[in-house]
Design a protein around this motif. Structure first.
Motif, mmCIF file in Angstrom:
data_model
loop_
_atom_site.group_PDB
_atom_site.id
_atom_site.type_symbol
_atom_site.label_atom_id
_atom_site.label_comp_id
_atom_site.label_asym_id
_atom_site.label_seq_id
_atom_site.Cartn_x
_atom_site.Cartn_y
_atom_site.Cartn_z
ATOM 1 N N THR A 138 56.027 14.748 13.500
ATOM 2 C CA THR A 138 55.274 14.244 12.416
ATOM 3 C C THR A 138 54.525 13.083 12.853
ATOM 4 N N ASN A 139 53.507 12.775 11.702
ATOM 5 C CA ASN A 139 52.389 11.768 11.687
ATOM 6 C C ASN A 139 51.843 11.782 13.163
ATOM 7 N N CYS A 140 51.237 13.034 13.153
ATOM 8 C CA CYS A 140 50.684 13.372 14.561
ATOM 9 C C CYS A 140 48.962 12.893 14.572
ATOM 10 N N LYS A 141 48.541 12.452 15.455
ATOM 11 C CA LYS A 141 47.281 11.977 15.745
ATOM 12 C C LYS A 141 46.825 12.157 16.940
ATOM 13 N N ASN A 142 45.474 12.625 17.260
ATOM 14 C CA ASN A 142 45.021 13.139 18.525
ATOM 15 C C ASN A 142 43.475 12.551 18.664
ATOM 16 N N TRP A 143 43.064 11.985 19.830
ATOM 17 C CA TRP A 143 41.617 11.529 19.906
ATOM 18 C C TRP A 143 41.395 11.709 21.378
ATOM 19 N N LEU A 144 39.924 11.782 21.617
ATOM 20 C CA LEU A 144 39.305 11.749 22.936
ATOM 21 C C LEU A 144 38.577 10.428 23.106
ATOM 22 N N ASN A 145 38.752 9.894 24.325
ATOM 23 C CA ASN A 145 38.022 8.701 24.624
ATOM 24 C C ASN A 145 37.175 8.464 25.871
ATOM 25 N N VAL A 146 36.204 7.966 26.033
ATOM 26 C CA VAL A 146 35.003 8.122 26.902
ATOM 27 C C VAL A 146 34.543 6.875 27.206
ATOM 28 N N PHE A 147 34.451 6.269 28.585
ATOM 29 C CA PHE A 147 33.892 5.029 28.783
ATOM 30 C C PHE A 147 32.753 5.331 29.759
ATOM 31 N N THR A 168 11.079 4.670 18.384
ATOM 32 C CA THR A 168 11.571 4.824 19.517
ATOM 33 C C THR A 168 11.967 6.267 20.081
ATOM 34 N N LEU A 169 11.397 6.459 21.358
ATOM 35 C CA LEU A 169 11.711 7.649 21.782
ATOM 36 C C LEU A 169 12.152 7.423 23.428
ATOM 37 N N GLY A 170 13.135 8.280 23.892
ATOM 38 C CA GLY A 170 13.592 7.773 25.100
ATOM 39 C C GLY A 170 14.916 8.431 25.602
ATOM 40 N N GLY A 171 15.448 8.143 26.763
ATOM 41 C CA GLY A 171 16.616 8.739 27.256
ATOM 42 C C GLY A 171 17.789 7.648 27.577
ATOM 43 N N ILE A 172 18.884 8.084 27.529
ATOM 44 C CA ILE A 172 19.935 7.150 27.931
ATOM 45 C C ILE A 172 20.774 7.838 29.205
ATOM 46 N N VAL A 173 20.683 7.288 30.267
ATOM 47 C CA VAL A 173 21.629 7.732 31.723
ATOM 48 C C VAL A 173 22.978 7.363 31.390
ATOM 49 N N ASN A 174 23.920 8.038 31.214
ATOM 50 C CA ASN A 174 25.313 7.963 31.007
ATOM 51 C C ASN A 174 25.968 8.213 32.556
ATOM 52 N N PHE A 175 26.858 6.939 32.801
ATOM 53 C CA PHE A 175 27.869 7.303 34.188
ATOM 54 C C PHE A 175 29.025 7.369 33.485
ATOM 55 N N ASN A 176 29.473 8.571 33.224
ATOM 56 C CA ASN A 176 30.822 8.720 32.723
ATOM 57 C C ASN A 176 32.070 8.222 33.601
ATOM 58 N N THR A 177 32.398 7.223 33.686
ATOM 59 C CA THR A 177 33.510 6.819 34.677
ATOM 60 C C THR A 177 34.769 7.177 34.181
ATOM 61 N N GLY A 178 35.072 7.362 32.910
ATOM 62 C CA GLY A 178 36.545 7.632 32.536
ATOM 63 C C GLY A 178 36.377 8.348 31.089
ATOM 64 N N GLU A 195 49.447 10.110 26.980
ATOM 65 C CA GLU A 195 47.944 9.762 27.220
ATOM 66 C C GLU A 195 47.545 10.875 28.508
ATOM 67 N N THR A 196 46.677 11.848 28.368
ATOM 68 C CA THR A 196 46.193 12.898 29.396
ATOM 69 C C THR A 196 44.884 12.320 30.037
ATOM 70 N N SER A 197 44.991 11.918 31.261
ATOM 71 C CA SER A 197 43.724 11.527 32.007
ATOM 72 C C SER A 197 42.948 12.530 32.884
ATOM 73 N N SER A 198 41.910 12.244 33.360
ATOM 74 C CA SER A 198 41.227 13.222 34.298
ATOM 75 C C SER A 198 40.991 14.398 33.868
ATOM 76 N N LEU A 199 40.254 14.423 32.728
ATOM 77 C CA LEU A 199 39.777 15.513 31.939
ATOM 78 C C LEU A 199 38.424 16.421 32.688
ATOM 79 N N ARG A 200 37.973 15.751 33.841
ATOM 80 C CA ARG A 200 36.997 16.317 34.413
ATOM 81 C C ARG A 200 35.668 16.751 33.594
ATOM 82 N N GLN A 201 35.629 15.537 33.104
ATOM 83 C CA GLN A 201 33.993 15.385 32.165
ATOM 84 C C GLN A 201 32.874 15.109 33.503
ATOM 85 N N ARG A 202 31.702 15.528 32.671
ATOM 86 C CA ARG A 202 30.805 15.506 33.563
ATOM 87 C C ARG A 202 30.330 14.100 33.994
ATOM 88 N N PRO A 203 30.173 13.910 35.380
ATOM 89 C CA PRO A 203 30.003 12.427 35.748
ATOM 90 C C PRO A 203 28.929 11.815 35.243
#
Length: 247
Positions: A138-147, A168-178, A195-203
């Motif tokens: 019960t009282n279940c919660k779930n979320w995904l975190n990206v740094f 403003t127009l442009g792009g943001i390069v993200n180095f997804n470290t975690g 906690e479930t880590s190492s989700l194999r996100q695009r770096p």
């Protein structure tokens, strides 16, 4: 004799110096003297004007985010999902204050809140999937975190010299470290957090940025990533979308 000789020499020397100077000035024109005798090398030093200077500035963005293009069983919530970014950038105005190029460096933290019926887990092959919470939880919660570490590169055009209104127009390069998923629930009167880590996100991903500046010293932004969040075959095919205010 020596005293008389020195006295005579002192009387003659002033006239001799004056005569030599007069002879030089009379026999050689000033223009000839400057061009032939005294050669002065001029060194030009170029100073950057105010519009050429890089002006460092801090920035802060706060907004909401979600995933688009995900399957129907991925119940992402815009609220209370949120994004917080902080960094600095340098502004370059080579053609006046109405045209500004910027590049910077910052950090970004994104939280993607899910529905309360399913949570993230990794299957036997390490791919990220969603599965229902177990009966009795019960009282279940779930979320995904990206740094991420970020490098924004943008161009801004202002419609007035005061730089109040602009786009403003442009792009943001993200180095997804975690990236990791967190779930919380209660079972038999006990609280659990997993906690479930190492989700194999695009770096590395790139966000397309659109932003509107206002006279209130804040901007309204929208970011969309055309690249999928997970690596090929590592999870659901979905794209990050966020919007909010930029200081």
């Amino acid at each position: 004799m020596k005293k008389l000789f020195f006295a005579a020499l002192l009387m003659v020397c002033p006239f001799t110096v004056v005569n030599a100077a007069e002879l030089l000035s009379e026999s050689m024109p000033v223009d000839s003297l400057n061009s032939s005798t005294l050669k002065v090398k001029t060194i030009k030093v170029k100073y950057l004007s105010e519009k050429d200077n890089w002006e460092p500035a801090l920035y802060l963005n706060v907004g909401f985010n979600t995933m688009v293009g995900a399957p129907s069983d991925c119940s992402f919530r815009i609220w209370p999902s949120f994004e917080v970014g902080l960094g600095f950038k340098g502004n370059w105005e080579p053609f006046g204050k109405k045209n500004v190029w910027s590049v910077g460096f910052g950090i970004d933290w994104r939280n993607y809140r899910m529905g309360n019926d399913k949570y993230w887990y990794k299957d036997a092959t390490g791919n990220a999937q969603l599965t229902p919470f177990m009966a009795g939880q019960t009282n279940c919660k779930n979320w995904l975190n990206v740094f991420s570490l970020q490098v924004p590169v943008t161009y801004t055009h202002y419609f007035d010299k005061e730089q109040d209104w602009g786009v403003t127009l442009g792009g943001i390069v993200n180095f997804n470290t975690g990236a990791h998923a967190t779930r919380m629930f209660e079972f038999q009167d006990e609280e659990y957090e997993v906690e479930t880590s190492s989700l194999r996100q695009r770096p590395v991903t790139i966000d397309a940025l659109l932003m509107f500046s206002t006279p209130a010293d804040l901007s309204i932004y929208c970011k969309y990533c055309p690249m999928e969040f997970f690596k090929d075959g590592a999870g659901y095919k979905m794209h990050q979308l966020s919007f909010g205010i930029w200081f």
